[in-house]
Design a protein around this motif. Structure first.
Motif, mmCIF file in Angstrom:
data_model
loop_
_atom_site.group_PDB
_atom_site.id
_atom_site.type_symbol
_atom_site.label_atom_id
_atom_site.label_comp_id
_atom_site.label_asym_id
_atom_site.label_seq_id
_atom_site.Cartn_x
_atom_site.Cartn_y
_atom_site.Cartn_z
ATOM 1 N N SER A 144 0.823 -1.213 0.000
ATOM 2 C CA SER A 144 0.000 0.000 0.000
ATOM 3 C C SER A 144 0.855 1.260 0.000
ATOM 4 C CB SER A 144 -0.939 0.003 1.213
ATOM 5 O OG SER A 144 -0.200 -0.016 2.427
ATOM 6 N N LEU B 167 -5.978 1.112 -4.052
ATOM 7 C CA LEU B 167 -5.935 2.557 -3.794
ATOM 8 C C LEU B 167 -7.343 3.067 -3.518
ATOM 9 C CD1 LEU B 167 -3.799 4.937 -3.888
ATOM 10 C CD2 LEU B 167 -4.833 5.512 -6.093
ATOM 11 N N PRO B 168 -7.572 3.729 -2.378
ATOM 12 C CA PRO B 168 -8.918 4.225 -2.076
ATOM 13 C C PRO B 168 -9.298 5.419 -2.935
ATOM 14 C CG PRO B 168 -7.358 4.953 -0.400
ATOM 15 C CD PRO B 168 -6.604 4.012 -1.289
ATOM 16 N N ARG B 169 -10.596 5.629 -3.093
ATOM 17 C CA ARG B 169 -11.101 6.812 -3.765
ATOM 18 C C ARG B 169 -11.153 7.974 -2.768
ATOM 19 N NH1 ARG B 169 -12.689 5.746 -8.748
ATOM 20 N NH2 ARG B 169 -13.706 7.788 -8.883
ATOM 21 N N ALA C 248 -5.667 1.249 -10.474
ATOM 22 C CA ALA C 248 -5.343 1.706 -9.120
ATOM 23 C C ALA C 248 -6.303 1.119 -8.100
ATOM 24 C CB ALA C 248 -5.376 3.231 -9.071
ATOM 25 N N SER C 249 -7.586 1.052 -8.445
ATOM 26 C CA SER C 249 -8.571 0.468 -7.523
ATOM 27 C C SER C 249 -8.284 -1.011 -7.295
ATOM 28 C CB SER C 249 -9.989 0.655 -8.076
ATOM 29 O OG SER C 249 -10.336 2.026 -8.112
ATOM 30 N N ALA C 250 -7.905 -1.703 -8.359
ATOM 31 C CA ALA C 250 -7.608 -3.133 -8.231
ATOM 32 C C ALA C 250 -6.396 -3.372 -7.336
ATOM 33 C CB ALA C 250 -7.369 -3.735 -9.614
ATOM 34 N N GLN C 251 -5.489 -2.407 -7.270
ATOM 35 C CA GLN C 251 -4.315 -2.543 -6.395
ATOM 36 C C GLN C 251 -4.615 -2.123 -4.962
ATOM 37 O OE1 GLN C 251 -1.918 -4.133 -7.828
ATOM 38 N NE2 GLN C 251 -2.952 -3.898 -9.815
ATOM 39 N N ARG D 105 -4.931 9.095 -7.088
ATOM 40 C CA ARG D 105 -6.353 9.059 -7.437
ATOM 41 C C ARG D 105 -6.738 10.218 -8.358
ATOM 42 N NH1 ARG D 105 -9.389 5.266 -8.514
ATOM 43 N NH2 ARG D 105 -8.863 4.163 -6.600
ATOM 44 N N GLU E 16 -7.566 4.403 -13.531
ATOM 45 C CA GLU E 16 -8.357 4.419 -12.302
ATOM 46 C C GLU E 16 -8.745 3.018 -11.872
ATOM 47 O OE1 GLU E 16 -10.872 8.073 -11.151
ATOM 48 O OE2 GLU E 16 -11.423 7.590 -13.213
ATOM 49 N N GLN E 17 -9.155 2.181 -12.835
ATOM 50 C CA GLN E 17 -9.534 0.809 -12.501
ATOM 51 C C GLN E 17 -8.332 0.013 -12.010
ATOM 52 O OE1 GLN E 17 -10.428 2.598 -15.149
ATOM 53 N NE2 GLN E 17 -12.329 1.865 -16.098
ATOM 54 N N GLU F 182 -13.511 7.637 0.121
ATOM 55 C CA GLU F 182 -13.034 6.716 1.158
ATOM 56 C C GLU F 182 -11.957 7.354 2.018
ATOM 57 O OE1 GLU F 182 -12.982 2.373 -0.550
ATOM 58 O OE2 GLU F 182 -12.410 3.755 -2.159
#
Length: 378
Positions: free
Chosen positions: A185, A332-334, A327-330, A281, A324-325, A337
């Motif tokens: 992270s 990374l919060p939005r 980063a989310s899969a790794q 993000r 963006e997808q 969040e």
């Protein structure tokens, strides 16, 4: 192409093993050395014990999170009480910023708040500054080669800078081995920050032949290294990402940043979210907005190269549209969040428009455009 006058620390050392090699020289700088480290002091144990073996008296001080004004005030008081003759910061960007600020303010006669941009009185440092040595343990901020420290001011719900040309480190040691084993992270957030900090100077109207030479190599190398490190730990990828971070620090110090960092400062103050995660993000919404509004030459061609590099480095296809997808899969919060409330979006956008980072953005963005970027990342 902008002219340049390159600003660098007095001494930069890059490579595995460079940190331990420097211990005798650091210990010789002062009898009493303040070591500022991250939350876990054990990760800097090699440094504090090594300096003590060299005969220096050492006081260790933790930066448990991104520095704010109360933390800075306490650290400055500790440095004065200890009689520190030099400051060594060993940790992530938070530790480096805190150490840089303490070294600048330890001998000043006025409260630290008076020296901060925007929220202070604009007081200039009188000096002298304590010698400052920077040893990053994450590959992200490039703070080891910049002349400012970012400080949160809770009363104003924002982050601002303490800035002076003399705040450049006397010695910056980038030893990639200190980043080995960094949690995924942290690697993700700090690595995205490192990549943003070579992308924004590359798009800046203040870019020069020197910053271009750094960024054109560091952007694809950093992206490929980050992709590898999301799959497995790898010393060569750690080395490449550490170089990207160092290149970004030099580039931003000489060509400026842009809308990602312009928004990240106010967002950090409002949400308390990690700076690197916020920058990561924001990257795709900012790039998309710039492509939609159109950029002047040569930034229009440069942003096309950047999106291709993102697609190739992260294996997302020709345009990098799925950043963006990815980063989310790794993990990374939005922004939601991280704590961004939709009611705060107009205020964040307004504060961003007046930030120093926006001065190097390739095109002026409106209040509405900045609010749209925030909504896309929410």
């Amino acid at each position: 192409m902008a002219p340049f006058g390159l600003r660098l620390p007095g001494d930069i050392r890059f490579g595995r093993g460079k940190a331990s090699e420097a211990l005798p020289g650091i210990a010789a700088m002062a009898e009493r050395i303040l070591v500022i480290h991250g939350r876990d002091g054990h990760r800097a144990g090699w440094l504090t014990e090594g300096l003590r073996r060299q005969g220096a008296e050492v006081l260790g001080l933790a930066a448990p999170g991104e520095p704010d004004l109360p933390m800075l005030e306490a650290a400055v008081a500790a440095a004065r009480d200890f009689g520190a003759g030099a400051v060594v910061a060993c940790g992530g960007g938070a530790a480096l910023d805190l150490g840089k600020a303490v070294a600048a303010l330890a001998a000043e006669a006025h409260p630290p708040a008076e020296y901060l941009e925007l929220v202070g009185t604009g007081r200039k440092l009188a000096g002298p500054l304590l010698p400052f040595i920077a040893i990053p343990t994450t590959a992200g901020t490039g703070a080891e080669v910049t002349k400012n420290a970012v400080i949160g001011v809770p009363a104003h719900r924002r982050k601002v800078s303490l800035r002076d040309d003399r705040m450049l480190a006397q010695l910056a040691i980038v030893d990639p081995s200190l980043t080995d084993g960094c949690p995924k992270s942290v690697t993700l957030a700090s690595g995205l920050d490192a990549v943003v900090q070579v992308i924004e100077p590359y798009l800046s109207p203040k870019a020069s032949v020197v910053t271009d030479a750094l960024c054109e190599k560091a952007i694809p190398a950093g992206l490929a290294a980050l992709a590898t490190l999301m799959e497995r730990d790898d010393p060569e990828a750690r080395d490449a990402l550490a170089w990207t971070s160092l290149a970004g620090g030099i580039a931003l110090a000489n060509a400026g940043l842009g809308a990602v960092h312009g928004l990240a400062g106010p967002l950090g103050g409002v949400t308390g979210g990690a700076h690197g995660a916020i920058c990561g993000r924001l990257l795709q919404p900012v790039l998309w907005t710039h492509m939609r509004v159109g950029l002047p030459a040569p930034a229009d061609q440069r942003i096309d190269r950047v999106t291709r590099w993102i697609g190739q480095g992260l294996k997302l296809g020709a345009t990098g549209a799925n950043l963006e997808q990815w980063a989310s899969a790794q993990g990374l919060p939005r922004l939601g969040e991280m704590g961004l409330d939709p009611v705060d979006i107009p205020g964040v956008a307004e504060a961003a428009r007046g930030s120093s980072s926006m001065k190097a953005n390739p095109v002026e963005l409106s209040q509405a455009q900045l609010e749209t970027i925030l909504e896309m990342a929410l």
